[in-house]
Design a protein around this motif. Structure first.
Motif, PDB file in Angstrom:
ATOM      1  N   THR A   1     -12.897   5.890  -3.449  1.00  0.00           N
ATOM      2  CA  THR A   1     -12.712   5.590  -2.036  1.00  0.00           C
ATOM      3  C   THR A   1     -13.821   4.650  -1.581  1.00  0.00           C
ATOM      4  O   THR A   1     -14.993   4.910  -1.818  1.00  0.00           O
ATOM      5  N   PRO A   2     -13.472   3.556  -0.918  1.00  0.00           N
ATOM      6  CA  PRO A   2     -14.501   2.624  -0.443  1.00  0.00           C
ATOM      7  C   PRO A   2     -15.301   3.222   0.711  1.00  0.00           C
ATOM      8  O   PRO A   2     -14.902   4.205   1.322  1.00  0.00           O
ATOM      9  N   SER A   3     -16.419   2.607   1.012  1.00  0.00           N
ATOM     10  CA  SER A   3     -17.275   3.057   2.106  1.00  0.00           C
ATOM     11  C   SER A   3     -16.529   2.964   3.435  1.00  0.00           C
ATOM     12  O   SER A   3     -16.006   1.901   3.786  1.00  0.00           O
TER      13      SER A   3
ATOM     14  N   VAL B   1     -11.630   5.134  12.678  1.00  0.00           N
ATOM     15  CA  VAL B   1     -10.419   5.504  11.936  1.00  0.00           C
ATOM     16  C   VAL B   1     -10.761   5.769  10.474  1.00  0.00           C
ATOM     17  O   VAL B   1     -10.284   6.735   9.869  1.00  0.00           O
ATOM     18  N   ASN B   2     -11.603   4.933   9.890  1.00  0.00           N
ATOM     19  CA  ASN B   2     -12.003   5.123   8.492  1.00  0.00           C
ATOM     20  C   ASN B   2     -12.800   6.407   8.309  1.00  0.00           C
ATOM     21  O   ASN B   2     -12.615   7.117   7.323  1.00  0.00           O
ATOM     22  N   LEU B   3     -13.682   6.721   9.243  1.00  0.00           N
ATOM     23  CA  LEU B   3     -14.428   7.976   9.170  1.00  0.00           C
ATOM     24  C   LEU B   3     -13.505   9.173   9.355  1.00  0.00           C
ATOM     25  O   LEU B   3     -13.685  10.216   8.718  1.00  0.00           O
TER      26      LEU B   3
ATOM     27  N   ASN C   1     -13.253  11.925   6.353  1.00  0.00           N
ATOM     28  CA  ASN C   1     -13.683  13.307   6.643  1.00  0.00           C
ATOM     29  C   ASN C   1     -12.497  14.246   6.873  1.00  0.00           C
ATOM     30  O   ASN C   1     -12.698  15.391   7.237  1.00  0.00           O
ATOM     31  N   ASP C   2     -11.278  13.730   6.664  1.00  0.00           N
ATOM     32  CA  ASP C   2     -10.060  14.510   6.855  1.00  0.00           C
ATOM     33  C   ASP C   2     -10.045  15.191   8.230  1.00  0.00           C
ATOM     34  O   ASP C   2      -9.770  16.381   8.340  1.00  0.00           O
TER      35      ASP C   2
ATOM     36  N   HIS D   1      -8.620  15.972  11.755  1.00  0.00           N
ATOM     37  CA  HIS D   1      -7.363  16.012  12.500  1.00  0.00           C
ATOM     38  C   HIS D   1      -7.570  16.958  13.676  1.00  0.00           C
ATOM     39  O   HIS D   1      -8.375  17.882  13.608  1.00  0.00           O
ATOM     40  N   GLU D   2      -6.799  16.741  14.723  1.00  0.00           N
ATOM     41  CA  GLU D   2      -6.898  17.618  15.887  1.00  0.00           C
ATOM     42  C   GLU D   2      -6.447  19.030  15.504  1.00  0.00           C
ATOM     43  O   GLU D   2      -5.385  19.217  14.909  1.00  0.00           O
ATOM     44  N   GLY D   3      -7.279  20.016  15.798  1.00  0.00           N
ATOM     45  CA  GLY D   3      -6.949  21.390  15.503  1.00  0.00           C
ATOM     46  C   GLY D   3      -7.027  21.749  14.035  1.00  0.00           C
ATOM     47  O   GLY D   3      -6.569  22.787  13.606  1.00  0.00           O
ATOM     48  N   HIS D   4      -7.612  20.872  13.222  1.00  0.00           N
ATOM     49  CA  HIS D   4      -7.695  21.068  11.774  1.00  0.00           C
ATOM     50  C   HIS D   4      -9.083  21.575  11.411  1.00  0.00           C
ATOM     51  O   HIS D   4     -10.071  21.073  11.883  1.00  0.00           O
ATOM     52  N   GLN D   5      -9.148  22.592  10.569  1.00  0.00           N
ATOM     53  CA  GLN D   5     -10.452  23.170  10.197  1.00  0.00           C
ATOM     54  C   GLN D   5     -10.820  22.826   8.788  1.00  0.00           C
ATOM     55  O   GLN D   5     -10.098  22.762   7.902  1.00  0.00           O
TER      56      GLN D   5
END
Length: 117
Positions: free
Chosen positions: A3-5, A104-106, A110-111, A113-117
């Motif tokens: 994965t690129p920076s 958007v890249n970050l 960092n995966d 998502h809204e409401g995602h743990q």
């Protein structure tokens, strides 16, 4: 495939997965998917974040420059308006896409998502 920076690909407004395909279809509108690797950009929602970061960077910069130039070169207030309003608008418009690209890249790396743990 590594994965690129996220920072470098975000500044270049490129796909967060492959780093090659364009992130935007138009000025600030995300493309539906990467034309290179097919990553669906529907996960991306940067909200008002890019605008806030750009304002926090541009406002102090323009104020410092206006004070510095005003102390060296005496200007009428209307001349300051003619110089600094377009400079502020131009800086904001130039910096918005890279800042949105980085966010958007970050978000992808960092995966997040809204409401995602």
């Amino acid at each position: 495939m590594s994965t690129p920076s996220p920072i470098l690909t975000g500044i270049r407004c490129r796909c967060p997965r492959c780093g090659r395909g364009p992130l935007f279809g138009s000025y600030l509108s995300l493309a539906p998917a990467c034309s290179n690797c097919g990553l669906d950009y529907s996960f991306a929602d940067s909200g008002d974040g890019p605008a806030v970061f750009v304002i926090f960077l541009v406002a102090p910069l323009v104020i410092i420059l206006a004070l510095a130039v005003g102390s060296v070169i005496p200007m009428a207030p209307w001349v300051h308006l003619l110089v600094w309003i377009p400079a502020t608008l131009l800086l904001c418009l130039v910096l918005l896409p890279p800042f949105k690209g980085v966010l958007v890249n970050l978000q992808f790396s960092n995966d997040a998502h809204e409401g995602h743990q």
